[in-house]
Design a protein around this motif. Structure first.
Motif, PDB file in Angstrom:
ATOM      1  N   UNK A  87      -1.515  -0.654  15.487  1.00  0.00           N
ATOM      2  CA  UNK A  87      -1.548   0.502  15.418  1.00  0.00           C
ATOM      3  C   UNK A  87      -0.961   1.160  14.058  1.00  0.00           C
ATOM      4  N   UNK A  88       0.079   0.424  13.507  1.00  0.00           N
ATOM      5  CA  UNK A  88       0.680   0.839  12.369  1.00  0.00           C
ATOM      6  C   UNK A  88      -0.529   0.471  11.097  1.00  0.00           C
ATOM      7  N   UNK A  89      -1.277  -0.662  11.251  1.00  0.00           N
ATOM      8  CA  UNK A  89      -2.261  -0.828  10.221  1.00  0.00           C
ATOM      9  C   UNK A  89      -3.394  -0.094  10.226  1.00  0.00           C
ATOM     10  N   UNK A  90      -3.856   0.317  11.699  1.00  0.00           N
ATOM     11  CA  UNK A  90      -4.926   1.448  11.774  1.00  0.00           C
ATOM     12  C   UNK A  90      -4.472   2.704  11.153  1.00  0.00           C
ATOM     13  N   UNK A  91      -3.398   3.116  11.249  1.00  0.00           N
ATOM     14  CA  UNK A  91      -2.693   4.365  10.839  1.00  0.00           C
ATOM     15  C   UNK A  91      -2.824   4.556   9.395  1.00  0.00           C
ATOM     16  N   UNK A  92      -2.603   3.515   8.753  1.00  0.00           N
ATOM     17  CA  UNK A  92      -2.665   3.377   7.146  1.00  0.00           C
ATOM     18  C   UNK A  92      -4.118   3.464   6.741  1.00  0.00           C
ATOM     19  N   UNK A 109      -0.725  -8.021  10.027  1.00  0.00           N
ATOM     20  CA  UNK A 109      -0.067  -6.668   9.570  1.00  0.00           C
ATOM     21  C   UNK A 109      -0.351  -6.177   8.173  1.00  0.00           C
ATOM     22  N   UNK A 110      -1.582  -6.615   7.849  1.00  0.00           N
ATOM     23  CA  UNK A 110      -1.774  -6.175   6.224  1.00  0.00           C
ATOM     24  C   UNK A 110      -2.818  -5.485   6.166  1.00  0.00           C
ATOM     25  N   UNK A 111      -2.880  -4.502   5.147  1.00  0.00           N
ATOM     26  CA  UNK A 111      -4.204  -3.858   4.963  1.00  0.00           C
ATOM     27  C   UNK A 111      -4.578  -4.126   3.637  1.00  0.00           C
ATOM     28  N   UNK A 112      -6.044  -4.194   3.484  1.00  0.00           N
ATOM     29  CA  UNK A 112      -6.482  -4.647   2.110  1.00  0.00           C
ATOM     30  C   UNK A 112      -7.422  -4.067   1.688  1.00  0.00           C
ATOM     31  N   UNK A 113      -7.496  -3.904   0.300  1.00  0.00           N
ATOM     32  CA  UNK A 113      -8.852  -3.443  -0.458  1.00  0.00           C
ATOM     33  C   UNK A 113      -9.381  -4.457  -1.347  1.00  0.00           C
ATOM     34  N   UNK A 117      -3.897  -6.963  -1.215  1.00  0.00           N
ATOM     35  CA  UNK A 117      -3.212  -6.326  -0.220  1.00  0.00           C
ATOM     36  C   UNK A 117      -2.625  -5.008  -0.818  1.00  0.00           C
ATOM     37  N   UNK A 118      -2.840  -3.848  -0.002  1.00  0.00           N
ATOM     38  CA  UNK A 118      -2.487  -2.516  -0.355  1.00  0.00           C
ATOM     39  C   UNK A 118      -0.951  -2.152   0.448  1.00  0.00           C
ATOM     40  N   UNK A 119      -0.850  -2.671   1.508  1.00  0.00           N
ATOM     41  CA  UNK A 119       0.182  -2.066   2.675  1.00  0.00           C
ATOM     42  C   UNK A 119       0.380  -3.235   3.413  1.00  0.00           C
ATOM     43  N   UNK A 120       1.701  -3.170   4.091  1.00  0.00           N
ATOM     44  CA  UNK A 120       2.125  -3.897   5.033  1.00  0.00           C
ATOM     45  C   UNK A 120       2.980  -3.486   6.015  1.00  0.00           C
ATOM     46  N   UNK A 121       2.928  -3.982   7.379  1.00  0.00           N
ATOM     47  CA  UNK A 121       3.538  -3.219   8.288  1.00  0.00           C
ATOM     48  C   UNK A 121       4.739  -4.237   8.861  1.00  0.00           C
ATOM     49  N   UNK A 122       5.758  -3.756   9.561  1.00  0.00           N
ATOM     50  CA  UNK A 122       6.898  -4.608  10.085  1.00  0.00           C
ATOM     51  C   UNK A 122       7.186  -3.781  11.173  1.00  0.00           C
ATOM     52  N   UNK A 123       7.265  -4.710  12.430  1.00  0.00           N
ATOM     53  CA  UNK A 123       7.610  -3.868  13.607  1.00  0.00           C
ATOM     54  C   UNK A 123       8.865  -4.822  14.436  1.00  0.00           C
ATOM     55  N   UNK A 124       9.891  -4.031  14.542  1.00  0.00           N
ATOM     56  CA  UNK A 124      11.224  -4.630  15.056  1.00  0.00           C
ATOM     57  C   UNK A 124      11.301  -3.910  16.393  1.00  0.00           C
TER      58      UNK A 124
END
Ligand code: ATP
Length: 250
Positions: A87-92, A109-113, A117-124
């Motif tokens: 969900x975090x990746x889709x939101x980004x 957990x990564x978003x790429x262009x 890598x343009x973004x990363x998500x971490x879930x705790x």
């Protein structure tokens, strides 16, 4: 910053000019007052010890998004944690779409262009055997980072568009999408998350190397299963289930 509070997605905002990591601040906030932590958004302008998964370092240079979001779910099961990461990746991806950037998701957990890598998500997630009672979702999104070192394989919105972007505008969108997507998981609509994930995924059907401490697997990323785990088909036709190891594209 206060503008971020206009949606139902955000109840409280904690803003830091500088911190070790927004994940650290989020943990402190939830320890100090669990009841008020729900839908808290922690935003920092700079981080000195940003983290990725498995305590890897998250480079936090430049005007990027460093944020964590606390959510106290009503109806999530321990195995839903990976879906929150999706969900975090889709939101980004959806937020970046609003400024014309075509980002893709790399499991988990990564978003790429263009494969950078343009973004990363971490879930705790804090859970007992039957449910998750708190999730903290961390985001690092590279926005106005201009002088990216070659060897990092990172990119930024600035590198893609050559324009400076308001990072709070993007953060606002991310959090709104994220809240809506988490609600889908709470309402047992995980199949919708999987559909969106597939729409924006760039992992499946690629040749990959799975890197872990104990083993090295090479094969084709063939699918994800009902838990969100990655299925990799090796050359001798064996299917391996990857639960959390890192994926490298070959
Ligand atoms: P991989 O390194 O294969 O992407 P991973 O997806 O598990 O593994 P994360 O833990 O999510 O990685 O992120 C940490 C990694 O991301 C670092 O090891 C580094 O390679 C890379 N990285 C660190 N900071 C940034 C950044 N600001 N932008 C893009 N990539 C970064």
């Amino acid at each position: 910053i206060e503008k971020l509070k206009h949606t139902t997605a955000v109840e409280n905002i904690f803003f830091f000019e500088n911190t070790t990591s927004t994940m650290d601040e989020a943990k402190k906030i939830s320890e100090n007052n669990k009841n008020l932590a729900h839908k808290s958004l922690i935003v920092a302008l700079n981080q000195t010890q940003g983290r990725g998964r498995k305590n890897r370092h998250w480079l936090s240079f430049g005007e990027n998004i460093y944020a964590s979001y606390i959510y106290l779910p009503k109806n999530l099961m321990p195995q839903d944690g990976l879906f929150v990461m999706f969900a975090g990746c889709i939101a980004i991806v959806l937020a970046l779409k609003q400024i014309g950037i075509d980002a893709k998701i790399k499991w988990p957990n990564d978003c790429l262009v263009s494969d950078k890598k343009i973004a990363g998500v971490l879930v705790d997630a804090k859970s007992d055997i039957s449910s998750i009672d708190e999730i903290i979702i961390g985001f690092g999104v590279n926005i106005n980072w201009a002088d990216i070192p070659e060897e990092t394989n990172a990119t930024s919105v600035y590198e893609v568009t050559k324009k400076t972007t308001d990072r709070l505008f993007i953060l606002d969108k991310i959090v709104q999408y994220l809240e809506a997507l988490i609600k889908l998981i709470e309402n047992k609509r995980k199949s919708n998350i999987i559909k969106l994930w597939r729409l924006y995924d760039t992992t499946l059907s690629r040749k990959v190397e799975i890197i872990s401490d104990s083993k090295k697997i090479i094969g084709k990323a063939s699918d994800i299963d009902e838990y969100g785990f990655l299925l990799v088909e090796t050359q001798n036709g064996i299917q391996r289930i990857i639960t959390s190891d890192s994926v490298r594209f070959l």
